[in-house]
Design a protein around this motif. Structure first.
Motif, PDB file in Angstrom:
ATOM      1  N   PRO A  93     -17.501  14.815   9.066  1.00 11.04           N
ATOM      2  CA  PRO A  93     -17.266  15.194   7.750  1.00 11.04           C
ATOM      3  C   PRO A  93     -16.133  14.310   6.960  1.00 11.04           C
ATOM      4  O   PRO A  93     -14.828  13.775   7.838  1.00 11.04           O
ATOM      5  N   ALA A  94     -16.073  14.445   5.709  1.00 13.60           N
ATOM      6  CA  ALA A  94     -14.825  13.790   5.058  1.00 13.60           C
ATOM      7  C   ALA A  94     -13.747  14.640   5.231  1.00 13.60           C
ATOM      8  O   ALA A  94     -13.829  15.872   5.030  1.00 13.60           O
ATOM      9  N   GLY A  95     -12.331  14.119   5.628  1.00 12.41           N
ATOM     10  CA  GLY A  95     -11.352  14.998   5.846  1.00 12.41           C
ATOM     11  C   GLY A  95     -11.351  15.474   7.350  1.00 12.41           C
ATOM     12  O   GLY A  95     -10.348  16.206   7.602  1.00 12.41           O
ATOM     13  N   GLY A  96     -12.334  14.999   8.177  1.00 15.33           N
ATOM     14  CA  GLY A  96     -12.288  15.314   9.419  1.00 15.33           C
ATOM     15  C   GLY A  96     -11.104  14.824  10.310  1.00 15.33           C
ATOM     16  O   GLY A  96     -10.525  14.315  10.070  1.00 15.33           O
ATOM     17  N   THR A  97     -11.104  15.813  11.518  1.00 11.37           N
ATOM     18  CA  THR A  97      -9.741  15.461  12.097  1.00 11.37           C
ATOM     19  C   THR A  97      -9.910  14.693  13.285  1.00 11.37           C
ATOM     20  O   THR A  97     -11.268  15.217  14.253  1.00 11.37           O
ATOM     21  N   VAL A  98      -9.317  13.576  13.795  1.00  8.60           N
ATOM     22  CA  VAL A  98      -9.602  12.905  14.781  1.00  8.60           C
ATOM     23  C   VAL A  98      -8.191  12.655  15.662  1.00  8.60           C
ATOM     24  O   VAL A  98      -7.294  12.453  15.067  1.00  8.60           O
ATOM     25  N   ALA A  99      -8.521  12.951  16.971  1.00  8.87           N
ATOM     26  CA  ALA A  99      -7.441  12.828  18.038  1.00  8.87           C
ATOM     27  C   ALA A  99      -7.306  11.922  18.883  1.00  8.87           C
ATOM     28  O   ALA A  99      -8.462  11.381  19.336  1.00  8.87           O
ATOM     29  N   ILE A 100      -6.533  11.001  18.767  1.00 15.14           N
ATOM     30  CA  ILE A 100      -6.288   9.829  19.538  1.00 15.14           C
ATOM     31  C   ILE A 100      -5.057   9.980  20.643  1.00 15.14           C
ATOM     32  O   ILE A 100      -4.160  10.841  20.211  1.00 15.14           O
ATOM     33  N   PRO A 101      -4.837   9.130  21.583  1.00 17.34           N
ATOM     34  CA  PRO A 101      -3.805   9.229  22.493  1.00 17.34           C
ATOM     35  C   PRO A 101      -2.474   8.927  21.876  1.00 17.34           C
ATOM     36  O   PRO A 101      -2.490   8.096  20.959  1.00 17.34           O
ATOM     37  N   ASN A 102      -1.429   9.345  22.347  1.00 20.29           N
ATOM     38  CA  ASN A 102      -0.024   9.191  21.631  1.00 20.29           C
ATOM     39  C   ASN A 102       0.726   8.214  22.099  1.00 20.29           C
ATOM     40  O   ASN A 102       1.832   7.841  21.738  1.00 20.29           O
ATOM     41  N   ASP A 103       0.186   7.290  23.170  1.00 19.79           N
ATOM     42  CA  ASP A 103       0.738   6.226  23.614  1.00 19.79           C
ATOM     43  C   ASP A 103       0.363   5.088  23.042  1.00 19.79           C
ATOM     44  O   ASP A 103      -0.712   4.816  22.365  1.00 19.79           O
TER      45      ASP A 103
END
Length: 260
Positions: free
Chosen positions: A119-129
């Protein structure tokens, strides 16, 4: 009887000498698939006089730190861009010995069945390195969710996003934690070793995944002063054997692919 006793003592002495001459090689690895591949080659290395001790880690930092500090002999968990960035940031002198496999990076969701459904405004998690974060953004660019300023920048950050039509919100999370927070976000970009540990099947479950042409091969890594050690060379040869290639192809069915 004395002759038999003497022969027995001699045999025991010879066995003890052989055992003592076996060289121990301690290697750090993440559990899947790295430790599994290392355990596969243990018997062959034992025949060559190398006792392989596999230490399983759940993070991407300590394996390098402990090799650099000579607490471990080598590690097997990372790709070259990550290694290069680690050396640059920490002042270490770790080197890749041989490339073994590629783990195609994937995007996963437990809330949505397609990328179009994010959805619009959805949350995406990615690696922090930096390297895996950049890798995640490159995959999202390729999938059409965002557009980066420079598609060749492997160290791209969220500041390098030129277009974000869905106004996605990004969370940067430690790589090993991503499978656990997957239910809390709309999409998570997860390294395949952690995806496999979480019982995700990259070939079936990923909504987007890198192709086999990915440049992010995983390497056996050691210190620059240790790369020519006989035991390290024996391990390197074993990791690029036909037996390992067959194991990767049959065990992981495309979720992991040989890099040799």
């Amino acid at each position: 009887m004395k002759k038999l006793f003497a022969a027995t003592i001699a045999a025991l002495s010879l066995a003890a000498t052989g055992a003592a001459s076996a060289e121990k090689l301690t290697v750090a690895a993440t559990a899947v698939p790295h430790a599994e591949i290392l355990n596969l080659v243990k018997p062959e290395l034992a025949k060559q006089g190398v006792e392989l001790d596999v230490k399983v880690f759940t993070d991407y930092v300590q394996p390098n730190v402990q090799v650099a500090e000579k607490r471990l002999d080598a590690n097997f968990f990372q790709h070259k861009p990550y290694l290069n960035e680690f050396n640059k940031g920490k002042g270490t002198h770790l080197v890749g010995v041989v490339a073994v496999h590629v783990e195609p990076f994937g995007a996963y969701s437990t809330k949505h069945k397609t990328l179009a459904a994010i959805p619009a405004g959805g949350t995406v998690a990615i690696p922090n390195d930096p390297t895996n974060g950049g890798r995640a953004l490159l995959l999202l660019d390729k999938a059409g969710l965002i557009k980066l300023k420079d598609k060749s920048n492997i160290l791209a950050t969220t500041k390098d996003i030129a277009e974000n039509p869905k106004k996605l919100k990004f969370r940067e999370i430690e790589a090993a934690t991503l499978p656990r927070i997957l239910p809390q976000v709309d999409l998570a970009l997860i390294n395949t070793n952690y995806a496999l540990e979480a019982k995700l099947n990259p070939a079936k479950d990923a909504l987007a995944i890198e192709g086999a042409e990915s440049p992010y091969a995983n390497w056996l890594v050691t210190r620059d002063d240790n790369q020519n050690a006989p035991a390290v060379k024996k391990l390197a040869a074993a990791l690029q054997s036909d037996a390992v290639k067959r194991f990767i192809q049959t065990q992981y069915k495309g979720a992991v692919v040989p890099a040799f």
